[in-house]
Design an enzyme around this catalytic site. Structure first.
Site, PDB file in Angstrom:
ATOM      1  N   ASN A 519       0.801  -1.215   0.000  1.00 36.32           N
ATOM      2  CA  ASN A 519       0.000   0.000   0.000  1.00 36.32           C
ATOM      3  C   ASN A 519       0.835   1.267   0.000  1.00 36.32           C
ATOM      4  O   ASN A 519       1.635   1.480   0.922  1.00 36.32           O
ATOM      5  CB  ASN A 519      -0.903   0.005   1.243  1.00 36.32           C
ATOM      6  CG  ASN A 519      -1.819   1.211   1.286  1.00 36.32           C
ATOM      7  OD1 ASN A 519      -2.688   1.339   0.445  1.00 36.32           O
ATOM      8  ND2 ASN A 519      -1.577   2.101   2.234  1.00 36.32           N
ATOM      9  N   GLU A 520       0.658   2.096  -1.005  1.00 35.00           N
ATOM     10  CA  GLU A 520       1.216   3.443  -1.065  1.00 35.00           C
ATOM     11  C   GLU A 520       2.713   3.476  -0.779  1.00 35.00           C
ATOM     12  O   GLU A 520       3.209   4.356  -0.102  1.00 35.00           O
ATOM     13  CB  GLU A 520       0.479   4.374  -0.088  1.00 35.00           C
ATOM     14  CG  GLU A 520      -0.970   4.583  -0.461  1.00 35.00           C
ATOM     15  CD  GLU A 520      -1.752   5.375   0.584  1.00 35.00           C
ATOM     16  OE1 GLU A 520      -1.697   5.013   1.758  1.00 35.00           O
ATOM     17  OE2 GLU A 520      -2.408   6.355   0.216  1.00 35.00           O
ATOM     18  N   LEU A 521       3.424   2.491  -1.318  1.00 31.27           N
ATOM     19  CA  LEU A 521       4.848   2.401  -1.011  1.00 31.27           C
ATOM     20  C   LEU A 521       5.661   3.373  -1.856  1.00 31.27           C
ATOM     21  O   LEU A 521       6.559   4.042  -1.364  1.00 31.27           O
ATOM     22  CB  LEU A 521       5.338   0.967  -1.241  1.00 31.27           C
ATOM     23  CG  LEU A 521       4.632  -0.093  -0.381  1.00 31.27           C
ATOM     24  CD1 LEU A 521       5.098  -1.487  -0.754  1.00 31.27           C
ATOM     25  CD2 LEU A 521       4.868   0.176   1.106  1.00 31.27           C
ATOM     26  N   ASP A 600      -3.969   8.962  -5.763  1.00 35.09           N
ATOM     27  CA  ASP A 600      -4.357   8.732  -4.395  1.00 35.09           C
ATOM     28  C   ASP A 600      -4.512  10.135  -3.818  1.00 35.09           C
ATOM     29  O   ASP A 600      -3.628  10.958  -4.013  1.00 35.09           O
ATOM     30  CB  ASP A 600      -3.158   7.970  -3.872  1.00 35.09           C
ATOM     31  CG  ASP A 600      -3.057   7.660  -2.442  1.00 35.09           C
ATOM     32  OD1 ASP A 600      -2.665   6.532  -2.179  1.00 35.09           O
ATOM     33  OD2 ASP A 600      -3.273   8.521  -1.603  1.00 35.09           O
TER      34      ASP A 600
END
Ligand SMILES: *[C@@H]1O[C@H](CO)[C@@H](O)[C@H](O)[C@H]1NC(C)=O
Ligand SMILES: *[C@@H]1O[C@H](CO)[C@@H](O)[C@H](O)[C@H]1NC(C)=O
Ligand SMILES: *[C@@H]1O[C@H](CO)[C@@H](O)[C@H](O)[C@H]1NC(C)=O
Ligand SMILES: *[C@@H]1O[C@H](CO)[C@@H](O)[C@H](O)[C@H]1NC(C)=O
Length: 965
Positions: A519-521, A600
């Protein structure tokens, strides 16, 4: 999702949540167990019904003794508290077993999250009664665990068998030698405290560390060092219980000579020549590849047979698999399936969900059956296309850069959906019934894709089964998020075993759409350390894990599924399939004017919520959102009557946004800010309630925060969908978040018990195939109206436009009353542009927009009428001179419908509410009515403990009700 990082990427003031909440009633029915038992039985049942097996009926090869460890008695004790000893279950968690034994109250009630921390800080031992049903005359005996959560030391007959440290691995141990020397075997599984072990692991010499803040800290620290559900340590939408237990089925398997036990099966179905991440040639035949992991060993000359049957039980194909290879643990083979023989599987709204039964048999040299495996499969290709934008696309007006969208069976489509979080902090309570209700809401909500957020757990097969049946695409992820992770050899080996098991277990499901690393790395984590001197090492660690470890395993097992290391990403720069790890990532190597990847977006500055110029422009929106309160009915499940206030301790402390950043309750005061964001946004945009009935006032306030949330999401979804007609060629909108795992203020559109918030109704509305939408820029006064369609064929649409004042009087303006336009396939058309700064005095007015068109859903020959109504008001409703709409509601028990009518004035945000005790949804809610208009509202009841009396408790309100004191 992430919380409270100040971050400039999308000009957002605050970027939320590397994220985004019990029933007091627990549904302990152990879905994993039921399914597993069914599988074992059906293997036996199938065998006798398959004609081609008749010849081998004499073989004694099915005599293997498989003991389901849930069938024996277990006790749970802890060295930390000598007075606790309760009955244990499999699958279960300690919290659930303590609750069942009345040692603790319902874990999700009130402030129990804090009061039950002692459970997470203790060790727990599950000890079996003596296992009496074992056979002596076998060659090998195995323990098989499909999931242990998480740190165990396993003893059989008082002897150490093994230690485990990964919640997501299947473990199996040959215990033959131990059993040989043991009279009356008992099994004991000791669980170490995960928070204590996480701390100890973080403190190991040489352990990797990162700058402060890189690990997004919710409650328990150091989750990134351990392979356990990351949200078990807290998240901004959930509690931190760090549970322990045998959370998946467990077995004792006994095998005689030549018997084998199948522990996992891979099936990969792809087009001949297909490579991951590259759109395949749809004219090619299918390759069906299978690879089966077994215990014990195969004699030389083993082979594989298969049968493929359709839903009418007609055998389409059967025979031997080719290219069979085997070793001590695995046997693999493949067969070509001619393209024309099978029907394609499509997601919901794009065609039918055709499924086939595949039976695979492992046979010995004499063609005697050794094992039978049944999998339900589908034929589809699903590609996440991040290929460079072609000249042809540029000629069509698409901005250069790379694509970022999904293609099903070679077709682009608009992905509409949301992000799924673990439906409960305790997975063993997640039953098929609960998930069926949830997934029905997904399909009813016009959603075709869910992103299975990456820091929960890999979904059980029954969830993929339901998604296969309902046509829900599941973008799946490995369980990493909102942190950077170690890359020492031991950690990587542990991850490799996890990836190998999960990829092989899940791959046959046609609903599996994609794998992302975490996630959202890339967009948050790597950017956070990008300026650091240590960046090269952090990046090397990242690539060692998310590229060099995961990719070769994934691509070796699956040619059908695309992959990206990070959920939000600029995509790949290069692919080289001569390497086992073909991907070179683009990262920040971007050209001005070009568009890459997905977006995002969180912005808690509600003052600019409806300014669409701040929304991110990208190819696909995979996260965006804002939190709201759950309904009064949900709150009443979770807190006492005196706590029904925004600032009561239980209500406030269940808001984990922004995250407290540790266990100290004092830090939860941060939640005041989260509460304020909701209430201030409500105050800015809508009339807010002010009644003396405190319960009703609380309820109306909760509801108003939901209206803001829904309104904000709608504004964004319209914008992202319009992007399908813009240079960004935007092809997806997945909002944060579909569901809740307890009753709390969160980003969810569906509450913990399945009740729809305003958001889910509004998302359903704005995810319809053809919509009409306003785009207003306050600064310039420009108002554009667009029609957007995700049908796969062009349609022509009739539009009606009319301004009204709040009494419902139609106003005379110079915008046309009717317009006719054409809209292309998966595209949008601007209906008109007008300017509201000149010539209009429209502060006390609103615009009603209706669109009507005829067309067909993809792969359907049926023509249908699509209609959509939307509304626009230049000024905030908080300033509107709303009048009493004179709402009336009537119920017809013959037709199972309510009729809602506005008799006096305009009704904004009409809301039908139903009481506790039933679970249902209306087909439409949160709509507007002009005076004289009425609307029929159909309902679907999912469960009802009121004997139908819920109907009498249904009420209707509109925003006008907020203005009465
Ligand atoms: C399996 O056990 C049987 C007797 O229990 C023995 O005769 C046979 O040699 C064993 N086979 C192997 C492969 O160990
Ligand atoms: C809990 O288990 C750990 C090992 O996992 C051990 O080091 C520790 O001493 C145990 N604590 C107690 C109270 O038994
Ligand atoms: C883990 O370490 C943190 C500090 O990093 C501390 O606050 C916490 O109490 C420790 N947890 C345990 C279980 O020892
Ligand atoms: C499928 O066919 C077999 C016989 O070949 C029969 O025993 C079985 O009941 C059938 N299953 C279904 C679902 O019709």
């Amino acid at each position: 999702m992430w919380a409270y990082v100040k971050f400039g990427m999308h000009r957002s003031i605050y970027l939320a949540a590397c994220a985004a909440s019990v029933a007091v009633v627990f549904f302990i029915s152990f879905p994993f167990l039921e399914r597993r038992t069914v599988t074992q039985n059906s293997i036996m049942a199938r065998r006798s019904t398959q004609a081609f097996l008749a010849a081998s009926a004499a073989a004694a090869t099915y005599a293997q003794n498989v003991l389901d460890l849930s069938s024996i008695e277990w006790s749970v004790t802890t060295p930390n508290f000598s007075d606790i000893s309760v009955a244990g279950k499999i699958p279960s968690h300690v919290h659930l077993d303590l609750f069942a034994a009345d040692v603790i109250g319902p874990p999700l009630y009130s402030l129990n999250e804090f009061d039950l921390r002692w459970i997470a800080f203790s060790n727990w031992t599950y000890k079996s009664a003596p296992i009496t049903s074992l056979e002596a005359s076998v060659n090998t005996t195995w323990l098989v665990f499909n999931g242990l959560d998480t740190f165990t030391s396993i003893e059989l007959c008082g002897q150490h068998v093994a230690s485990t440290n990964n919640q997501f691995r299947q473990y199996y141990f040959d215990v033959s030698t131990i059993l040989n020397a043991c009279g009356s075997p008992t099994l004991s599984i000791n669980f170490g405290s995960a928070p204590i072990i996480a701390n100890a692991t973080a403190a190991l010499p040489g352990q990797e560390t990162w700058p402060a803040g890189v690990e997004q800290l919710y409650e328990f620290p150091n989750r990134q060092y351990i392979r356990k559900e990351q949200s078990d340590f807290g998240w901004d939408w959930g509690p931190a219980f760090a549970p322990a237990g045998i959370w998946q089925p467990a077995y004792v398997v006994q095998l005689r000579a030549a018997e084998i036990y199948v522990r996992n099966t891979l099936v990969d179905i792809y087009r001949e020549g297909q490579l991951n991440l590259i759109p395949p040639d749809q004219s090619h035949d299918w390759i069906l590849y299978t690879s089966i992991d077994f215990l014990s060993s195969l004699t030389a000359g083993a082979g594989l047979r298969y049968t493929l049957t359709d839903k009418h039980n007609t055998t389409l194909l059967s025979g031997q698999l080719a290219n069979v290879t085997s070793n001590d643990t695995t046997i693999s083979g493949s067969v070509t399936i001619p393209s024309g023989i099978v029907e394609l599987w499509w997601p919901t709204g794009m065609g039918s969900q055709t499924l086939y039964d595949l039976t695979i048999e492992i046979v010995d040299f004499a063609n005697t059956s050794l094992a039978v495996i049944n999998k339900r499969v589908g034929f589809r290709t699903i590609v996440q296309n991040a290929m460079p934008i072609s000249q042809e696309q540029i000629n069509q007006g698409i901005a250069p850069g790379n694509n970022w969208h999904f293609e099903i069976n070679g077709h682009e489509f608009y992905a509409k959906g949301s992000n799924l979080i673990p439906p409960d902090p305790f997975w063993p309570t997640v039953t098929e019934t609960r998930v069926r209700h949830l997934f029905n809401s997904v399909v009813d909500g016009n959603q075709n894709m869910l992103r299975v957020w990456s820091s929960g757990a890999y979904l059980p097969d029954f969830m993929y089964d339901l998604a296969d049946e309902m046509g829900i695409l599941l973008w799946s992820e490995f369980e990493f998020g909102c942190a950077l992770y170690p890359a020492d050899p031991e950690f990587l080996e542990n991850v490799a075993a996890e990836v190998e098991y999960q990829v092989r277990r899940i791959n046959h499901h046609p609903s599996l759409a994609y794998w992302a690393g975490g996630n959202e790395l890339e967009n948050l984590e790597l950017r956070m350390v990008n300026g650091s001197l240590e960046f090269p090492r952090y990046l090397a660690d990242y690539e060692a894990l998310f590229l060099d470890t995961i990719v070769p395993i994934l691509f070796r097992n699956s040619r059908s599924i695309s992959y990206s290391p990070s959920s939000t990403t600029n995509g790949w720069l290069d692919l080289d399939f001569s390497k086992s790890q073909p991907i070179t990532q683009r990262y920040e190597d971007v050209a001005p004017g070009s568009i890459y990847g997905n977006t995002d977006f969180y912005n808690y500055n509600y003052a600019v919520a409806f300014d669409f110029t701040i929304y991110p422009v990208g190819r696909f929106a995979n996260e965006f959102g804002f939190h709201s309160m759950p309904s009064l009915q949900s709150w009443e499940q979770a807190v006492g009557p005196d706590d029904l206030r925004f600032d009561s301790a239980p209500v406030l402390l269940r808001n984990h946004h922004p995250p407290p950043g540790g266990l100290d309750i004092a830090n939860f005061a941060a939640a005041n800010m989260g509460q304020a964001q909701m209430t201030e946004a409500a105050q800015m945009y809508y009339p807010v309630p002010n009644t003396t009935d405190t319960r009703a006032n609380f309820s109306a306030w909760c509801h108003t925060t939901q209206i803001f949330q829904a309104d904000f999401y709608k504004s964004q979804i319209q914008f992202y969908r319009r992007g399908s007609a813009k240079p960004e060629r935007q092809l997806g909108s997945l909002y944060w978040q579909l569901n809740d795992q307890w009753q709390a203020p969160t980003w969810a559109g569906i509450e913990y018990d399945g009740r729809w918030k305003v958001l889910h109704y509004i998302a359903k509305d704005i995810y319809q195939p053809v919509i009409i939408a306003p785009f207003f820029q306050k600064i310039t006064g420009d108002l554009q109206i667009w029609v957007i369609s995700d049908l796969w064929e062009p349609v022509s649409a009739s539009i009606d436009l009319a301004w009204y004042d709040w009494t419902g009087t139609r106003l005379d303006t110079d915008i046309p009353a009717s317009v006719q336009i054409e809209v292309g396939a998966i595209n949008g058309t601007k209906v008109l542009t007008t300017n509201l700064n000149s010539g209009y005095a429209l502060t006390d007015a609103f615009l009603v927009m209706d669109v009507r068109t005829q067309g067909s859903l993809p792969n359907s020959k049926e023509t249908q009428t699509f209609t959509h109504r939307n509304w626009f008001h230049k000024d905030n409703l908080s300033n509107a001179k709303l009048v009493d709409p004179g709402l009336e509601i009537a119920h017809s028990s013959e037709t199972s419908k309510f009729t809602v009518k506005a008799t006096k004035g305009v009704a904004a945000w009409v809301w039908l509410d139903y009481p506790s005790g039933a679970l249902l949804n209306f087909d439409v809610n949160a709509f507007w009515l002009l005076p004289g208009e009425q609307r029929e509202v159909v309902y679907t009841v999912k469960s009802d403990s009121t004997d139908g009396r819920w109907v009498d408790g249904v009420s209707v309100r509109s925003l006008w009700d907020n203005t009465i004191s």
